[in-house]
Design an enzyme around this catalytic site. Structure first.
Site, PDB file in Angstrom:
ATOM      1  N   SER A 245       0.668  -1.265  -0.006  1.00 13.81           N
ATOM      2  CA  SER A 245       0.094   0.040   0.186  1.00 13.81           C
ATOM      3  C   SER A 245       0.968   1.282   0.102  1.00 13.81           C
ATOM      4  O   SER A 245       1.754   1.345   0.553  1.00 13.81           O
ATOM      5  CB  SER A 245      -0.847  -0.115   1.260  1.00 13.81           C
ATOM      6  OG  SER A 245      -1.789  -1.199   1.304  1.00 13.81           O
TER       7      SER A 245
HETATM    8  N1  SAM Z   1      -0.340  -5.135   3.995  1.00 11.01           N
HETATM    9  C1  SAM Z   1       0.443  -5.644   2.641  1.00 11.01           C
HETATM   10  C2  SAM Z   1       1.674  -4.791   2.758  1.00 11.01           C
HETATM   11  O1  SAM Z   1       2.365  -4.196   3.739  1.00 11.01           O
HETATM   12  O2  SAM Z   1       2.534  -5.092   1.887  1.00 11.01           O
HETATM   13  C3  SAM Z   1      -0.205  -5.100   1.535  1.00 11.01           C
HETATM   14  C4  SAM Z   1      -1.403  -5.917   1.306  1.00 11.01           C
HETATM   15  S1  SAM Z   1      -2.027  -6.242  -0.332  1.00 11.01           S
HETATM   16  C5  SAM Z   1      -2.718  -4.563  -0.532  1.00 11.01           C
HETATM   17  C6  SAM Z   1      -3.441  -7.069   0.053  1.00 11.01           C
HETATM   18  C7  SAM Z   1      -3.037  -8.583   0.639  1.00 11.01           C
HETATM   19  O3  SAM Z   1      -4.275  -9.219   1.052  1.00 11.01           O
HETATM   20  C8  SAM Z   1      -2.547  -9.341  -0.501  1.00 11.01           C
HETATM   21  O4  SAM Z   1      -1.021  -9.709  -0.234  1.00 11.01           O
HETATM   22  C9  SAM Z   1      -3.451 -10.480  -0.823  1.00 11.01           C
HETATM   23  O5  SAM Z   1      -3.008 -11.876  -1.278  1.00 11.01           O
HETATM   24  C10 SAM Z   1      -3.944 -10.440   0.447  1.00 11.01           C
HETATM   25  N2  SAM Z   1      -5.333 -11.143   0.726  1.00 11.01           N
HETATM   26  C11 SAM Z   1      -6.392 -11.200  -0.037  1.00 11.01           C
HETATM   27  N3  SAM Z   1      -7.442 -11.769   0.417  1.00 11.01           N
HETATM   28  C12 SAM Z   1      -7.121 -12.299   1.711  1.00 11.01           C
HETATM   29  C13 SAM Z   1      -7.745 -13.175   2.444  1.00 11.01           C
HETATM   30  N4  SAM Z   1      -8.923 -13.606   2.180  1.00 11.01           N
HETATM   31  N5  SAM Z   1      -7.102 -13.679   3.412  1.00 11.01           N
HETATM   32  C14 SAM Z   1      -5.537 -13.135   3.833  1.00 11.01           C
HETATM   33  N6  SAM Z   1      -4.963 -12.470   2.799  1.00 11.01           N
HETATM   34  C15 SAM Z   1      -5.721 -11.992   1.597  1.00 11.01           C
END
Ligand code: SAM
Length: 248
Positions: A98
């Site tokens: 993000s």
């Molecule tokens: N917080 C992260 C960072 O600091 O790099 C960025 C997060 S990215 C915007 C969203 C993340 O949520 C992705 O890595 C994606 O694979 C994960 N994600 C999506 N659906 C999910 C779920 N149901 N459970 C856990 N993780 C999930």
């Protein structure tokens, strides 16, 4: 080997080591400068969005951590200039890290205290979890893509961060064995407030999450758990997040 050749080698070696030390010092100075510039942009973004967020200033604790956590270690495929730009970046597998201002704002909105235990859904690169871990006692983070979870865990080890537990799975259902939590953050967008996560939040605890649709409007919300199973939800800011995936 003659004494003159030995002396020549020694000089060459000293020169080479001095150049290496010089490069490392230059690299550190560049990172410090980029971190300072990023911090200025975060402070400016907070001021500009105060009409939405109600917070013209983020807490000094959060700003200090944003200045200290090495974002370049979480986006190792990019140069330092990109790593400290105030924008999201691809991290592979169709996912993103993000925008730093959003990381700072979401962290600030949790109103964290040093003894808190926090759950993050969407580990991604691990950067947000590392920011949280610098502010609280223990962070739990869930990532649905196994390769990302493993990479993040490797980064935490390399950086010596010991207060983050990582789980691979669908974070929609939370981590009931580790709850209840003082704060929960979701870093991917879904259409609702996941009920299991709400149930794993302490009374008085806060959840920060985007709610909306992948291609439509999304709003960052702060949800506070109240007594008797009730909760209060406030809209904070229009945002754009990748979707919360999984079979829930
Ligand atoms: N917080 C992260 C960072 O600091 O790099 C960025 C997060 S990215 C915007 C969203 C993340 O949520 C992705 O890595 C994606 O694979 C994960 N994600 C999506 N659906 C999910 C779920 N149901 N459970 C856990 N993780 C999930």
């Amino acid at each position: 080997m003659s004494k003159r050749i030995q002396a020549g080698w020694a000089l060459l070696l000293v020169g080479w080591m001095a150049a290496l030390v010089g490069d490392a010092a230059n690299g550190e100075a560049e990172v410090t400068e980029l971190q300072a510039q990023l911090l200025e942009q975060i402070v400016a973004d907070a001021r500009e969005t105060r009409g939405y967020t109600g917070r013209a200033q983020l807490s000094q604790r959060v700003l200090d951590v944003m200045a200290a956590v090495p974002r370049h270690a979480f986006v190792d495929r990019y140069g330092t200039a990109s790593a400290y730009a105030n924008r999201p970046l691809p991290i592979g597998h169709g996912q993103t890290i993000s925008q730093p201002f959003i990381v700072a704002l979401m962290t600030d909105l949790l109103d964290l205290e040093a003894d808190h235990r926090v759950l993050e859904i969407g580990t991604g690169s691990g950067y947000q979890a590392a920011v949280l871990a610098a502010l609280v006692k223990q962070v739990y983070t869930i990532e649905i893509i196994p390769a990302l979870a493993q990479e993040a865990e490797r980064r935490f080890e390399q950086l010596g961060i010991e207060n983050i537990a990582v789980k691979t799975g669908d974070g929609y259902f939370g981590w009931p064995e580790a709850g209840p939590f003082d704060g929960i953050m979701i870093t991917a967008v879904g259409p609702d407030i996941p009920p299991d996560l709400l149930a794993q939040l302490k009374v008085g605890g806060r959840m920060v999450l985007p709610v909306g649709s992948q291609y439509g409007a999304q709003n960052l919300k702060v949800v506070t758990r109240l007594e008797d199973g009730r909760h209060k939800a406030e809209d904070v800011l229009p945002v754009a997040f990748v979707p919360l995936t999984g079979d829930h």
